[in-house]
Design a protein around this motif. Sequence first.
Motif, PDB file in Angstrom:
ATOM      1  N   VAL A 218       0.834  -1.207   0.000  1.00 46.49           N
ATOM      2  CA  VAL A 218       0.000   0.000   0.000  1.00 46.49           C
ATOM      3  C   VAL A 218       0.866   1.254   0.000  1.00 46.49           C
ATOM      4  O   VAL A 218       0.550   2.246  -0.666  1.00 46.49           O
ATOM      5  CB  VAL A 218      -0.954  -0.007   1.209  1.00 46.49           C
ATOM      6  CG1 VAL A 218      -1.776   1.279   1.264  1.00 46.49           C
ATOM      7  CG2 VAL A 218      -1.891  -1.203   1.135  1.00 46.49           C
ATOM      8  N   TYR A 315      -2.934  -1.839  -5.158  1.00 49.88           N
ATOM      9  CA  TYR A 315      -3.935  -1.670  -4.102  1.00 49.88           C
ATOM     10  C   TYR A 315      -5.037  -2.726  -4.222  1.00 49.88           C
ATOM     11  O   TYR A 315      -5.500  -3.254  -3.195  1.00 49.88           O
ATOM     12  CB  TYR A 315      -4.543  -0.270  -4.161  1.00 49.88           C
ATOM     13  CG  TYR A 315      -5.375   0.036  -2.941  1.00 49.88           C
ATOM     14  CD1 TYR A 315      -4.765   0.383  -1.744  1.00 49.88           C
ATOM     15  CD2 TYR A 315      -6.761  -0.061  -2.971  1.00 49.88           C
ATOM     16  CE1 TYR A 315      -5.510   0.632  -0.609  1.00 49.88           C
ATOM     17  CE2 TYR A 315      -7.512   0.193  -1.842  1.00 49.88           C
ATOM     18  CZ  TYR A 315      -6.882   0.538  -0.661  1.00 49.88           C
ATOM     19  OH  TYR A 315      -7.628   0.773   0.453  1.00 49.88           O
ATOM     20  N   SER A 335      -7.912  -2.210   7.297  1.00 51.03           N
ATOM     21  CA  SER A 335      -8.404  -1.077   6.500  1.00 51.03           C
ATOM     22  C   SER A 335      -7.886   0.242   7.063  1.00 51.03           C
ATOM     23  O   SER A 335      -7.501   1.143   6.311  1.00 51.03           O
ATOM     24  CB  SER A 335      -9.936  -1.086   6.493  1.00 51.03           C
ATOM     25  OG  SER A 335     -10.433  -2.259   5.879  1.00 51.03           O
ATOM     26  N   TYR A 338      -4.251   0.544   6.190  1.00 47.90           N
ATOM     27  CA  TYR A 338      -4.100   0.914   4.784  1.00 47.90           C
ATOM     28  C   TYR A 338      -4.290   2.420   4.592  1.00 47.90           C
ATOM     29  O   TYR A 338      -3.529   3.068   3.857  1.00 47.90           O
ATOM     30  CB  TYR A 338      -5.123   0.172   3.931  1.00 47.90           C
ATOM     31  CG  TYR A 338      -4.763  -1.262   3.586  1.00 47.90           C
ATOM     32  CD1 TYR A 338      -3.691  -1.901   4.196  1.00 47.90           C
ATOM     33  CD2 TYR A 338      -5.511  -1.982   2.655  1.00 47.90           C
ATOM     34  CE1 TYR A 338      -3.373  -3.208   3.888  1.00 47.90           C
ATOM     35  CE2 TYR A 338      -5.188  -3.291   2.329  1.00 47.90           C
ATOM     36  CZ  TYR A 338      -4.122  -3.908   2.958  1.00 47.90           C
ATOM     37  OH  TYR A 338      -3.798  -5.203   2.636  1.00 47.90           O
ATOM     38  N   TYR A 342      -1.257   4.711   3.377  1.00 42.33           N
ATOM     39  CA  TYR A 342      -1.422   5.394   2.097  1.00 42.33           C
ATOM     40  C   TYR A 342      -1.135   6.884   2.248  1.00 42.33           C
ATOM     41  O   TYR A 342      -0.500   7.499   1.380  1.00 42.33           O
ATOM     42  CB  TYR A 342      -2.831   5.188   1.540  1.00 42.33           C
ATOM     43  CG  TYR A 342      -3.083   6.004   0.283  1.00 42.33           C
ATOM     44  CD1 TYR A 342      -2.622   5.553  -0.944  1.00 42.33           C
ATOM     45  CD2 TYR A 342      -3.742   7.224   0.342  1.00 42.33           C
ATOM     46  CE1 TYR A 342      -2.819   6.306  -2.093  1.00 42.33           C
ATOM     47  CE2 TYR A 342      -3.942   7.983  -0.803  1.00 42.33           C
ATOM     48  CZ  TYR A 342      -3.486   7.523  -2.017  1.00 42.33           C
ATOM     49  OH  TYR A 342      -3.672   8.279  -3.150  1.00 42.33           O
TER      50      TYR A 342
END
Length: 386
Positions: A218, A315, A335, A338, A342
């Motif tokens: 990521v 991704y 999540s 991530y 990111y």
Amino acid sequence: MQSEQAVKAHAMPDWPAIVAVVLGVTAFSVAQGVTYPLISLVLEARGVSSTMIGVNAVGFAMGLGAATLMLARLTQRFRANQLIIAGLIGCSLCLATFATFSSMFVWFLARFLLGFCASLIFMLSEAWLNVACPDRMRGRVSGIYGASICAGFAAGPLAIPLFGTDGGFGFALTAVYLALVAFATAMLMYSTRTVPEPSSTRDLFRFFRHAPMLIAMVFAFGFADIAAISAMPVYFVRTGHSEAFAAISVTVLALPTALAQPLIGYALDRLPRHSVAVGTAFVAASSYLAIPFLDTPALILCAFAMMGTASFSLYTCALTMLGENFRGGMLLAGSAAYALIYAVGSGAGSSLTGLIMEIGGPDAAPLSVGAALAVFAFAFLLGRRR
């Protein structure tokens, strides 16, 4: 032990939940695609300095970070579907605020809340998608999810030439669209069978320890994605191409990326998923490295489109592998991780690539990003073998 809903999801997809998630994340990406350029253009037309425009943009990033830190507490008090609907309504109200008020302070608060609500939608949607989807079709559904994000980002800026920057009509229309999506999502909730399980801050730190290569994947996507959007148009201008060519390059980047994600998802369901991830990383690296050596504009745009498609595919691979390897609260923790990584990767991509270009010249930008992606691909390949 897997929860009952996770076992059911592996037997039969929860289609109402999948549709609700895709609708929600598309609305999120449209809202972000509208606000990033439109707010800057409106403030520029008002005579606001570039420094203050940048400060205003920080509000969105602060909202993203706040949502990541508060996600565990919120999911322990509220159901994920309730939070997604609240996030959509919150985004709609923030956009209505942009259309109604002109105060910089009010806009900063609205942009902070917009980032907070959008981040909730994004993180919860990813976790719910993996809970609702059986593993045999996880890649294809993740590909549709990724295509929806790309399409939303590409469609959002269309509000600017269609409705202009005066009068706040673009903001108001997007606010109405988000409100309608919130209503449709609420209707779909009555038919869903699954919902993400609550997470905790401890789960977030556990995920970083247990999935370092997914985190690296990521990060590489965020780094390469923002470098392509922010630095490469500057690279094209500095290497003698027109501003129109630089603008076209961004469009060429977005459209093939959206169209290719379902195909990448199909490959993820038919081939070894780590192999697909390594392959997309090598394609992205090769495309970046090839651009400085291409002279024909058509070939440059083809390489640029391939690079964007392969970068975003990282991704899609990471999202698919998240659902393949984790269950329960760890899905939501993944999540959140991530979203956090990111933000770090995109920040590094925009700042370091610009600095490298200033120090080493224009060609240093694509060459450095390509080299970094190649290192990641080799590291991921070696890590899998071990």
